[in-house]
Design a protein around this motif. Structure first.
Motif, mmCIF file in Angstrom:
data_model
loop_
_atom_site.group_PDB
_atom_site.id
_atom_site.type_symbol
_atom_site.label_atom_id
_atom_site.label_comp_id
_atom_site.label_asym_id
_atom_site.label_seq_id
_atom_site.Cartn_x
_atom_site.Cartn_y
_atom_site.Cartn_z
ATOM 1 N N MET A 1 -6.321 2.335 15.079
ATOM 2 C CA MET A 1 -5.083 3.005 14.794
ATOM 3 C C MET A 1 -4.271 2.098 13.869
ATOM 4 S SD MET A 1 -2.280 4.624 17.432
ATOM 5 C CE MET A 1 -3.566 5.044 18.565
ATOM 6 N N GLU A 2 -3.651 2.696 12.919
ATOM 7 C CA GLU A 2 -2.846 1.935 11.962
ATOM 8 C C GLU A 2 -1.465 2.570 11.885
ATOM 9 O OE1 GLU A 2 -2.355 -1.222 9.453
ATOM 10 O OE2 GLU A 2 -4.202 -0.764 10.484
ATOM 11 N N PHE A 3 -0.435 1.734 11.768
ATOM 12 C CA PHE A 3 0.930 2.224 11.676
ATOM 13 C C PHE A 3 1.531 1.823 10.339
ATOM 14 C CE2 PHE A 3 0.067 2.030 16.175
ATOM 15 C CZ PHE A 3 0.569 3.239 16.620
ATOM 16 N N CYS A 4 2.375 2.688 9.817
ATOM 17 C CA CYS A 4 3.009 2.474 8.521
ATOM 18 C C CYS A 4 4.035 1.340 8.602
ATOM 19 C CB CYS A 4 3.690 3.757 8.067
ATOM 20 S SG CYS A 4 4.523 3.616 6.472
ATOM 21 N N ASP A 5 3.961 0.411 7.650
ATOM 22 C CA ASP A 5 4.920 -0.698 7.590
ATOM 23 C C ASP A 5 6.306 -0.220 7.160
ATOM 24 O OD1 ASP A 5 2.916 -2.505 8.288
ATOM 25 O OD2 ASP A 5 2.354 -2.835 6.194
ATOM 26 N N GLU A 6 6.374 0.914 6.480
ATOM 27 C CA GLU A 6 7.648 1.426 5.962
ATOM 28 C C GLU A 6 8.429 2.239 6.993
ATOM 29 O OE1 GLU A 6 8.755 0.614 2.896
ATOM 30 O OE2 GLU A 6 6.935 -0.580 2.679
ATOM 31 N N CYS A 7 7.738 3.188 7.663
ATOM 32 C CA CYS A 7 8.458 4.104 8.562
ATOM 33 C C CYS A 7 8.005 4.019 10.018
ATOM 34 C CB CYS A 7 8.330 5.541 8.072
ATOM 35 S SG CYS A 7 6.651 6.211 8.147
ATOM 36 N N SER B 1 5.321 5.301 11.353
ATOM 37 C CA SER B 1 4.500 6.444 11.772
ATOM 38 C C SER B 1 3.031 6.059 11.864
ATOM 39 C CB SER B 1 4.627 7.594 10.771
ATOM 40 O OG SER B 1 5.937 8.062 10.715
ATOM 41 N N MET B 2 2.290 6.806 12.690
ATOM 42 C CA MET B 2 0.854 6.590 12.779
ATOM 43 C C MET B 2 0.210 7.120 11.497
ATOM 44 S SD MET B 2 -1.793 7.515 15.828
ATOM 45 C CE MET B 2 -1.640 9.273 15.701
ATOM 46 N N MET B 3 -0.726 6.355 10.962
ATOM 47 C CA MET B 3 -1.370 6.717 9.702
ATOM 48 C C MET B 3 -2.758 7.313 9.955
ATOM 49 S SD MET B 3 -0.270 3.401 7.457
ATOM 50 C CE MET B 3 -0.086 4.210 5.868
ATOM 51 N N LYS B 4 -3.214 8.090 8.985
ATOM 52 C CA LYS B 4 -4.555 8.673 9.016
ATOM 53 C C LYS B 4 -5.314 8.201 7.791
ATOM 54 C CE LYS B 4 -3.218 12.681 11.620
ATOM 55 N NZ LYS B 4 -3.504 14.032 11.947
ATOM 56 N N THR B 5 -6.641 8.185 7.902
ATOM 57 C CA THR B 5 -7.452 7.749 6.767
ATOM 58 C C THR B 5 -7.572 8.859 5.737
ATOM 59 O OG1 THR B 5 -9.473 8.418 7.889
ATOM 60 C CG2 THR B 5 -8.802 6.119 8.119
ATOM 61 N N ASP B 6 -7.607 8.451 4.475
ATOM 62 C CA ASP B 6 -7.820 9.367 3.352
ATOM 63 C C ASP B 6 -8.619 8.593 2.312
ATOM 64 O OD1 ASP B 6 -7.802 11.344 1.464
ATOM 65 O OD2 ASP B 6 -5.675 11.136 0.953
ATOM 66 N N GLY B 7 -9.948 8.681 2.439
ATOM 67 C CA GLY B 7 -10.809 7.926 1.529
ATOM 68 C C GLY B 7 -10.705 6.436 1.791
ATOM 69 N N ASP B 8 -10.296 5.676 0.768
ATOM 70 C CA ASP B 8 -10.217 4.218 0.897
ATOM 71 C C ASP B 8 -8.809 3.728 1.225
ATOM 72 O OD1 ASP B 8 -9.068 4.846 -1.513
ATOM 73 O OD2 ASP B 8 -10.018 3.211 -2.623
ATOM 74 N N LYS B 9 -7.939 4.619 1.726
ATOM 75 C CA LYS B 9 -6.572 4.210 2.052
ATOM 76 C C LYS B 9 -6.083 4.869 3.334
ATOM 77 C CE LYS B 9 -5.120 7.656 -1.211
ATOM 78 N NZ LYS B 9 -4.746 7.924 -2.556
ATOM 79 N N TRP B 10 -5.043 4.292 3.899
ATOM 80 C CA TRP B 10 -4.329 4.854 5.043
ATOM 81 C C TRP B 10 -3.108 5.580 4.487
ATOM 82 C CZ3 TRP B 10 -6.031 4.774 9.968
ATOM 83 C CH2 TRP B 10 -6.990 3.827 10.328
ATOM 84 N N VAL B 11 -2.791 6.767 5.043
ATOM 85 C CA VAL B 11 -1.646 7.546 4.574
ATOM 86 C C VAL B 11 -0.833 7.991 5.785
ATOM 87 C CG1 VAL B 11 -0.916 9.589 3.271
ATOM 88 C CG2 VAL B 11 -3.012 8.398 2.626
ATOM 89 N N CYS B 12 0.501 7.824 5.693
ATOM 90 C CA CYS B 12 1.371 8.265 6.784
ATOM 91 C C CYS B 12 1.948 9.642 6.451
ATOM 92 C CB CYS B 12 2.492 7.245 7.035
ATOM 93 S SG CYS B 12 3.864 7.352 5.884
ATOM 94 N N PRO B 13 2.572 10.330 7.414
ATOM 95 C CA PRO B 13 3.154 11.650 7.155
ATOM 96 C C PRO B 13 4.249 11.628 6.073
ATOM 97 C CG PRO B 13 3.013 11.263 9.515
ATOM 98 C CD PRO B 13 2.650 9.980 8.828
ATOM 99 N N GLU B 14 4.876 10.468 5.862
ATOM 100 C CA GLU B 14 5.925 10.340 4.844
ATOM 101 C C GLU B 14 5.335 10.128 3.448
ATOM 102 O OE1 GLU B 14 9.302 10.556 5.479
ATOM 103 O OE2 GLU B 14 8.719 11.104 7.522
ATOM 104 N N GLY B 15 4.009 9.917 3.380
ATOM 105 C CA GLY B 15 3.350 9.727 2.091
ATOM 106 C C GLY B 15 3.134 8.276 1.686
#
Length: 108
Positions: A1-7, A9-23
């Motif tokens: 599980m990975e969390f966004c450093d900015e907001c 939020s829990m992040m999800k995988t998208d290819g070679d990066k993690w993406v949070c609901p805030e983008g």
């Protein structure tokens, strides 16, 4: 599980990066991910049969009036869980040792 450093939020995988609901995005670290635990594949796990387990082995009990108005028992198994923010007290979950009634108690 990975969390966004900015907001946060829990992040999800998208290819070679993690993406949070805030983008917000950050690159995936495959070495770090190898140490992460997953619940994937546990969706169809079965319930644990506790019918042959002695009540004394299940957990601690306390003296508390059962929440079931038809039960006069004054003993319940309990467990405490942190379900709200960390700066608030834990919630106590009770199960009557006599009738099996379940209830919870929060500090307000």
């Amino acid at each position: 599980m990975e969390f966004c450093d900015e907001c946060g939020s829990m992040m999800k995988t998208d290819g070679d990066k993690w993406v949070c609901p805030e983008g917000h995005e950050k690159l995936r670290d495959r070495a770090k991910e190898a140490t992460m635990k997953t619940t994937q594949g546990q969706e169809h796990s079965s319930a644990v049969d506790m019918s042959d387990v002695d009540d004394a082995e299940i957990g601690p009990t306390t003296r508390v009036k059962c929440a079931n108005p038809d039960c006069d028992n004054d003993r319940a198994r309990y467990e405490m869980k942190q379900i709200r923010s960390a700066d608030e007290s834990e919630t106590r979950f009770f199960t009557c040792t006599e009738c099996g009634q379940k209830w919870r108690e929060d500090d307000h």
